[in-house]
Design an enzyme around this catalytic site. Structure first.
Site, short mmCIF file in Angstrom:
data_model
loop_
_atom_site.label_atom_id
_atom_site.label_comp_id
_atom_site.label_asym_id
_atom_site.label_seq_id
_atom_site.Cartn_x
_atom_site.Cartn_y
_atom_site.Cartn_z
N GLY A 11 12.58 47.93 48.03
CA GLY A 11 13.06 47.59 46.55
C GLY A 11 14.68 47.82 46.84
O GLY A 11 15.37 48.38 47.48
N ARG A 72 9.06 41.73 50.20
CA ARG A 72 7.97 42.70 51.16
C ARG A 72 7.30 41.40 52.15
O ARG A 72 7.28 40.39 51.96
CB ARG A 72 6.84 42.94 50.28
CG ARG A 72 7.30 43.83 49.07
CD ARG A 72 7.86 45.08 49.27
NE ARG A 72 8.16 46.06 48.11
CZ ARG A 72 8.75 47.22 48.09
NH1 ARG A 72 9.10 47.72 49.29
NH2 ARG A 72 8.98 47.64 47.12
N ASP A 103 12.54 53.62 53.61
CA ASP A 103 11.56 54.09 54.57
C ASP A 103 10.93 52.78 55.35
O ASP A 103 10.91 52.79 56.57
CB ASP A 103 10.40 54.76 53.91
CG ASP A 103 9.32 55.29 55.11
OD1 ASP A 103 9.84 56.38 55.88
OD2 ASP A 103 8.40 54.77 55.11
N THR A 125 18.14 53.21 48.54
CA THR A 125 16.82 53.41 47.85
C THR A 125 17.28 54.24 46.73
O THR A 125 18.04 55.50 46.69
CB THR A 125 15.65 53.98 48.39
OG1 THR A 125 14.98 54.55 47.58
CG2 THR A 125 16.24 55.19 49.29
N ASP A 127 15.55 56.36 45.27
CA ASP A 127 14.58 57.75 45.34
C ASP A 127 15.26 58.54 45.84
O ASP A 127 14.62 59.85 45.82
CB ASP A 127 13.05 57.08 45.87
CG ASP A 127 12.37 56.48 44.84
OD1 ASP A 127 12.52 56.31 43.73
OD2 ASP A 127 11.49 55.84 45.48
N ASP A 129 14.90 59.59 49.03
CA ASP A 129 14.02 60.29 49.63
C ASP A 129 14.09 59.94 51.29
O ASP A 129 13.13 60.09 52.02
CB ASP A 129 12.62 59.69 49.27
CG ASP A 129 12.49 58.19 49.36
OD1 ASP A 129 13.30 57.44 49.53
OD2 ASP A 129 11.31 57.93 48.92
N ARG A 171 7.83 58.05 43.40
CA ARG A 171 6.28 57.61 43.80
C ARG A 171 6.07 59.17 44.69
O ARG A 171 5.06 59.73 44.59
CB ARG A 171 6.00 56.61 44.47
CG ARG A 171 4.64 56.45 45.10
CD ARG A 171 4.48 55.11 45.94
NE ARG A 171 5.29 55.10 46.97
CZ ARG A 171 5.39 54.00 47.69
NH1 ARG A 171 5.17 52.72 47.36
NH2 ARG A 171 6.30 53.94 48.76
N LYS A 214 12.23 72.30 17.52
CA LYS A 214 11.58 71.27 16.84
C LYS A 214 11.21 70.29 17.78
O LYS A 214 10.48 69.40 17.38
CB LYS A 214 12.27 70.90 15.50
CG LYS A 214 12.49 71.78 14.62
CD LYS A 214 11.30 72.50 14.04
CE LYS A 214 11.80 73.50 12.63
NZ LYS A 214 10.37 73.76 12.17
N HIS A 249 11.69 49.70 35.52
CA HIS A 249 12.67 48.94 36.62
C HIS A 249 14.06 48.99 36.23
O HIS A 249 14.99 48.54 36.92
CB HIS A 249 12.22 47.66 36.89
CG HIS A 249 10.95 47.50 37.99
ND1 HIS A 249 9.78 47.92 37.44
CD2 HIS A 249 10.92 47.42 39.27
CE1 HIS A 249 8.95 47.77 38.30
NE2 HIS A 249 9.70 47.65 39.74
#
Length: 319
Positions: A11, A72, A103, A125, A127, A129, A171, A214, A249
């Protein structure tokens, strides 16, 4: 090292262009040629490889996405695909490779290294991660994009006295949801590492309503549940006027922040330094504002750990 290659994979994330620029200019500064590999590992297999000059990376530091494109590639997961890639690298006389990605990209770099071809992984990335680094390239930009959306949504949530469910990317990791939720003052943050208890969420929302609140902002990471499905469950449990926004995205796009441009520049240049030292199979990162590198196999064996102190603080501040 007389000739290195650089590719972006997986990504896209804001700051990838800044990393590519740093790789190219750092290498050329040291009289090392650089070849750009287009469309990730798919381009490596097909030989979509071109020499990059200083001008090739001019005026890209401020651009989101990646000038080298990304794709990919299931074929590269096979030994045959990897061998095709190595043959292309040899054909172009490339001695080492910088891989910018997450990853899956690291796994490709690991496979090449195990077959004797030196690779350096650069964490790109949104993320955040990837173990072995405090921050990944693109995270800060994505975070600020989400915060901007949360601020805007809060305005309309307040005006119409509604509850808003905001689904963000993540994710397997909840960093975007956690950081955006804490920075945006969300009443509830739901992350993959913790899941959620609807009764607890309803209790928190009702406490707010009892003191006159509220509206409510709930941020949920996509890895936990669909924002739409969660929104239905929440509405049934509270009977509140509820709306759902899925940011999607848009979180990956946009001009990278200054923080991401600097991080990408430092990591890209550091990757070149490691290759010039004859090192391969390493993953670069930043820890406590210091550049670090780890064995890429060791990095892939670790699990990203979220900052649970921040998660606890978010609950304390959302009373």
């Amino acid at each position: 090292m007389k000739r290195i290659g650089v590719l972006t994979s997986g990504g896209d994330s804001p700051g990838m262009n800044a990393a590519v620029r740093a790789v190219v200019r750092k290498a050329i500064y040291h009289d090392v040629e650089v070849y750009g590999i287009y469309s990730g590992y798919a381009g490596l297999i097909s030989g979509n490889i071109k020499k990059l000059e200083l001008g090739s990376v001019g005026d890209i530091i401020q651009r989101g996405g990646t000038m080298l494109y990304s794709a990919r590639c299931e074929e590269f997961k096979t030994k045959e695909g990897q061998q095709k890639g190595i043959e292309q690298l040899k054909k172009f006389g490339i001695d080492g490779l910088v891989v910018v990605g997450g990853d899956g990209s690291y796994r490709g770099a690991k496979a090449l290294t195990e077959q004797g071809f030196p690779c350096i992984g650069v964490p790109g990335t949104i993320d955040n991660d990837i173990p072995g680094t405090d921050y990944t390239i693109g995270f800060d930009t994505a975070l600020n994009t989400v915060i901007d959306a949360v601020d805007r949504i809060r305005d309309t949530a307040t005006s119409h006295e509604r509850a808003f469910i905001i689904e963000v990317m993540g994710r397997d990791a909840g960093d975007i949801a956690l950081w955006a939720g804490l920075a945006g003052g969300a009443e509830t943050i739901i992350i993959p590492e913790e899941g959620y208890n609807m009764d607890e969420i309803v209790t928190r929302v009702n406490k707010g309503r009892d003191r006159g609140k509220k509206h409510s902002i709930i941020i949920i990471a996509e890895g936990v549940a669909s924002g739409v499905e969660f929104g239905k469950e929440f509405k049934e449990a509270t009977d509140l006027d509820t709306r759902v926004s899925v940011l999607g995205h848009m979180q990956r796009g946009g001009s990278p922040t200054a923080a991401d441009r600097v991080l990408a520049s430092r990591l890209g240049a550091f990757a070149v330094e490691l290759l010039m030292q004859g090192k391969g199979g390493r993953a670069v990162g930043i820890e406590k504002n210091e550049l670090v590198d780890h064995d890429i196999i060791e990095v892939l064996s670790r699990t990203h750990v979220i900052n649970m102190d921040m998660f606890k603080l978010s609950k304390e501040l959302s009373i």
